[in-house]
Write a protein that holds these residues in place. Sequence first.
Motif, PDB file in Angstrom:
ATOM      1  N   ASP A   1       1.578  -1.459  -0.173  1.00  0.00           N
ATOM      2  CA  ASP A   1      -0.003   0.065  -0.418  1.00  0.00           C
ATOM      3  C   ASP A   1       1.469   1.581  -0.396  1.00  0.00           C
ATOM      4  N   LYS A   2       2.270   1.132   0.079  1.00  0.00           N
ATOM      5  CA  LYS A   2       2.780   2.177   0.653  1.00  0.00           C
ATOM      6  C   LYS A   2       3.541   2.907  -1.204  1.00  0.00           C
ATOM      7  N   PRO A   3       3.861   4.140  -1.053  1.00  0.00           N
ATOM      8  CA  PRO A   3       5.014   4.142  -2.459  1.00  0.00           C
ATOM      9  C   PRO A   3       6.233   3.497  -2.916  1.00  0.00           C
ATOM     10  N   PHE A   4       6.466   2.954  -3.830  1.00  0.00           N
ATOM     11  CA  PHE A   4       7.255   1.787  -4.501  1.00  0.00           C
ATOM     12  C   PHE A   4       8.886   2.509  -4.284  1.00  0.00           C
ATOM     13  N   ARG A   5       9.733   1.740  -3.611  1.00  0.00           N
ATOM     14  CA  ARG A   5      10.950   2.141  -3.314  1.00  0.00           C
ATOM     15  C   ARG A   5      11.740   1.303  -3.279  1.00  0.00           C
ATOM     16  N   LEU A   6      13.174   1.251  -4.209  1.00  0.00           N
ATOM     17  CA  LEU A   6      14.149   0.309  -4.870  1.00  0.00           C
ATOM     18  C   LEU A   6      15.097   0.645  -4.614  1.00  0.00           C
ATOM     19  N   PRO A   7      16.178   0.249  -3.050  1.00  0.00           N
ATOM     20  CA  PRO A   7      16.906   0.812  -3.384  1.00  0.00           C
ATOM     21  C   PRO A   7      18.273   0.205  -3.983  1.00  0.00           C
ATOM     22  N   VAL A   8      18.983   0.494  -4.814  1.00  0.00           N
ATOM     23  CA  VAL A   8      19.818  -0.243  -5.592  1.00  0.00           C
ATOM     24  C   VAL A   8      20.725  -1.510  -4.820  1.00  0.00           C
ATOM     25  N   GLN A   9      21.026  -2.545  -5.224  1.00  0.00           N
ATOM     26  CA  GLN A   9      21.944  -2.518  -4.649  1.00  0.00           C
ATOM     27  C   GLN A   9      23.417  -3.286  -5.727  1.00  0.00           C
ATOM     28  N   TRP A  10      23.027  -3.419  -7.264  1.00  0.00           N
ATOM     29  CA  TRP A  10      23.979  -3.206  -8.111  1.00  0.00           C
ATOM     30  C   TRP A  10      23.955  -3.328  -9.229  1.00  0.00           C
ATOM     31  N   VAL A  11      24.781  -3.228 -10.364  1.00  0.00           N
ATOM     32  CA  VAL A  11      23.817  -2.980 -11.555  1.00  0.00           C
ATOM     33  C   VAL A  11      23.907  -4.129 -12.744  1.00  0.00           C
TER      34      VAL A  11
ATOM     35  N   ALA B   1       5.727   5.305 -14.541  1.00  0.00           N
ATOM     36  CA  ALA B   1       7.025   6.262 -14.465  1.00  0.00           C
ATOM     37  C   ALA B   1       7.861   6.279 -12.823  1.00  0.00           C
ATOM     38  N   VAL B   2       9.379   6.083 -12.937  1.00  0.00           N
ATOM     39  CA  VAL B   2      10.394   6.183 -12.186  1.00  0.00           C
ATOM     40  C   VAL B   2      10.818   7.109 -11.830  1.00  0.00           C
ATOM     41  N   ARG B   3      11.500   7.241 -10.658  1.00  0.00           N
ATOM     42  CA  ARG B   3      12.551   9.243 -10.035  1.00  0.00           C
ATOM     43  C   ARG B   3      14.104   8.044  -9.487  1.00  0.00           C
ATOM     44  N   VAL B   4      14.992   8.301 -10.145  1.00  0.00           N
ATOM     45  CA  VAL B   4      15.901   7.838  -8.449  1.00  0.00           C
ATOM     46  C   VAL B   4      17.141   8.922  -8.726  1.00  0.00           C
ATOM     47  N   LEU B   5      16.554   8.828  -6.641  1.00  0.00           N
ATOM     48  CA  LEU B   5      17.343   9.479  -6.023  1.00  0.00           C
ATOM     49  C   LEU B   5      18.816   9.024  -5.747  1.00  0.00           C
ATOM     50  N   PRO B   6      19.882  10.441  -5.385  1.00  0.00           N
ATOM     51  CA  PRO B   6      19.432  11.670  -5.079  1.00  0.00           C
ATOM     52  C   PRO B   6      19.379  11.934  -6.567  1.00  0.00           C
ATOM     53  N   SER B   7      19.424  12.158  -7.437  1.00  0.00           N
ATOM     54  CA  SER B   7      20.438  12.741  -8.709  1.00  0.00           C
ATOM     55  C   SER B   7      18.450  13.508  -9.412  1.00  0.00           C
ATOM     56  N   GLY B   8      17.444  13.182  -9.430  1.00  0.00           N
ATOM     57  CA  GLY B   8      16.138  13.043  -9.411  1.00  0.00           C
ATOM     58  C   GLY B   8      16.047  13.142 -10.992  1.00  0.00           C
TER      59      GLY B   8
ATOM     60  N   ASP C   1       5.899   9.635  -9.023  1.00  0.00           N
ATOM     61  CA  ASP C   1       5.037  11.195  -8.192  1.00  0.00           C
ATOM     62  C   ASP C   1       5.055  11.311  -7.152  1.00  0.00           C
ATOM     63  N   HIS C   2       6.080  10.019  -6.311  1.00  0.00           N
ATOM     64  CA  HIS C   2       5.887  10.802  -4.453  1.00  0.00           C
ATOM     65  C   HIS C   2       7.541   9.787  -3.833  1.00  0.00           C
ATOM     66  N   PRO C   3       8.339  10.564  -5.239  1.00  0.00           N
ATOM     67  CA  PRO C   3      10.021  10.101  -4.365  1.00  0.00           C
ATOM     68  C   PRO C   3      10.167  10.395  -2.371  1.00  0.00           C
ATOM     69  N   PRO C   4      10.990  10.010  -2.088  1.00  0.00           N
ATOM     70  CA  PRO C   4      11.211   9.528  -0.447  1.00  0.00           C
ATOM     71  C   PRO C   4      12.269  11.203  -0.288  1.00  0.00           C
ATOM     72  N   GLN C   5      12.368  11.929   0.267  1.00  0.00           N
ATOM     73  CA  GLN C   5      13.258  12.990   0.948  1.00  0.00           C
ATOM     74  C   GLN C   5      14.984  12.139   0.846  1.00  0.00           C
TER      75      GLN C   5
ATOM     76  N   VAL D   1      19.715   9.305   1.183  1.00  0.00           N
ATOM     77  CA  VAL D   1      17.798   9.318   0.724  1.00  0.00           C
ATOM     78  C   VAL D   1      17.961   8.934   1.811  1.00  0.00           C
ATOM     79  N   PHE D   2      16.129   9.046   2.754  1.00  0.00           N
ATOM     80  CA  PHE D   2      15.553   8.744   3.975  1.00  0.00           C
ATOM     81  C   PHE D   2      14.318   8.441   3.588  1.00  0.00           C
ATOM     82  N   GLU D   3      13.850   8.061   4.180  1.00  0.00           N
ATOM     83  CA  GLU D   3      12.134   8.442   4.809  1.00  0.00           C
ATOM     84  C   GLU D   3      12.105   8.119   6.156  1.00  0.00           C
ATOM     85  N   PRO D   4      11.074   8.359   7.783  1.00  0.00           N
ATOM     86  CA  PRO D   4      11.404   8.494   8.317  1.00  0.00           C
ATOM     87  C   PRO D   4      11.260   6.538   9.364  1.00  0.00           C
TER      88      PRO D   4
END
Length: 639
Positions: A248-258, A282-289, A333-337, A410-413
């Motif tokens: 139910d929460k916004p999509f998040r995936l920390p990149v482990q490796w390329v 549509a996705v956004r890569v953080l922290p570059s945006g 449309d809903h990136p972390p900080q 890049v984080f969330e509470p």
Amino acid sequence: MTDTTTEPVYQTEALIAEDIDAYLDQHQHKTMLRFITCGSVDDGKSTLIGRLLYDSKMIFEDQLDALQADSKKVGTQGQEIDFALLVDGLAAEREQGITIDVAYRFFNTEKRKFIVADCPGHEQYTRNMVTGASTADLAVILVDARKGVLVQTRRHSYLCHLIGIRNVVLAVNKMDLIGYDQARYDAIVADYAAFAKSIGIEAFTAMPISGFKGDNITTRSASTPWYDGPTLVDHLETVEVLSSVDADKPFRLPVQWVNRPDLDFRGFAGLVAGGIVKPGDAVRVLPSGKTSTVTRIVTLDGDLDKAVAGQSVTLTFADEIDCSRGNVIAAADHPPQAADQFEATLVWMADDAMIPGRAYWLKLATQTVSATVQAPKYVVNVNTMEHLAAKTLDLNAIGVAEIATDKPLVFEPYAENRTLGGFILIDKLTNATVAAGMIHFSLRRAQNVHWQPSDVTRADHAGLKNQTPRVLWFTGLSGAGKSTIANEVEKRLNIMNRHTFLLDGDNVRHGLNKDLGFTEADRIENIRRVGEVAKLMCDAGLIVLTAFISPFRAEREMVRKMLPEGEFVEIHVDTPLEVAEARDVKGLYKKARAGQLKNFTGIDSPYEPPLSPEIRVNTSEMTAEEAAEYIIRQLMPLK
């Protein structure tokens, strides 16, 4: 006559095969519950887990034989089994009858699979308990019915709530030792309920049990007819898992490796930490945006139509954008900080106290940054929930502090996402984990303060002076000759038409650092400030000479990291202690030996010599002038 004896056998084998396949399919699709047992010393945590393993038929015959033999050795009488021995695997644990390390065990029932962590009860092993709780969905808090709610019961309950465990079972154990007294049970539950409410635990499930006798573990006990709740296993099988990473929460995936198996494929692999992703999203890569669109969700078993929280996948993008380990792929449309200053709760896990201002590695998901921790705002008294003043954090202390990182994180509470809100701190020298932390929020100044670019660049300043900026960092004991040699080096550079400035340890304490003393924390802050000033002077194109004892490697390395590679030159004025003390120009060693000067380097405060300095000189073997000439030769050609 036709032989048909093989026919029934064939059919039976087929039926057995079908049953096995059905069982394996059913087992594969069972849900998984991770839980911990915790509480005070000797509340029966290991015994309870041993009973669960025994009752779920997860013990082989040879293990059972060994268990019975070991039970006799440790003094268990008759045919009774000491179930704790199934979990307490360390020799020290068996000898002392306590749990030291976190023991993980797997078992399953017809309805669910389980991974249980048996956490130690002693206060000195609280750090081990935090490790076990970090991945748990449920906590079984055990209370000895004879003793009631104790300090460690409160501490572990507070930590479980702090870490985000919302399913709590209060298991009042050893009911057989109090004659299954309902009044005593009710009093313990009422006592715990009052405490739980004070720390924010909104609900918990209480039950009377005996891990040793098996009361209310897998079957309802006839000894507690007044209890009409579920057995422990019934509750574990049916409880709804309230995970912080759900669909139910916004999509998040920390990149482990390329993932680059060949030149034609480029994907980004990691564990989905929240939400759902589908091809076309549509996705956004953080922290570059930077933004793009997901084209494929790749796994070893083939492409998926969607990926959900908890799955490990590789994503491919429609566009060639920069993305690497440590980045976070999120819903566009809903990136972390992303910020570099936070408030966080820390659980200190090291024997040595926290040193405010010292740089540690901070690891959050796949991100690793350098971080400094300020003096705590307060520490928490887990018995009274009071906020107490403190200058540091000692072993097992829980406190709130501000943290600054060297680059945006890049984080969330933590309350919203465990993966992107929980972190550990690592000592840079020993690589030991010293703390676990949970981010509350970013500080406003992290968003309000921005770097203001200027048209005249760092390179312009250096070009105008026709030199490469450097920091010549002189380090050594008091009386080693740092200031004298640095002064001689600056005179020679001045003759060579170099633009320089000398920062001396005593001089900066008359102004910039006049508010600092000589405690370990003050020494660290002293060097941090000097490092920042030296960096600004390098930005102005200067060659900066610094003469400071700077006793700790971690802080010298911190300053090195502030500068471009090659611009920090560590010069160890390697004078033996006895030689430096014999000089004692300022009479400081004499005062330190007499106990009149505390925290003096080399006497009652340590000096950590450089392991591989760029330049080393020894003033017991050469004069200050000779040392200066040697240093200049080592620096040449000086562009």
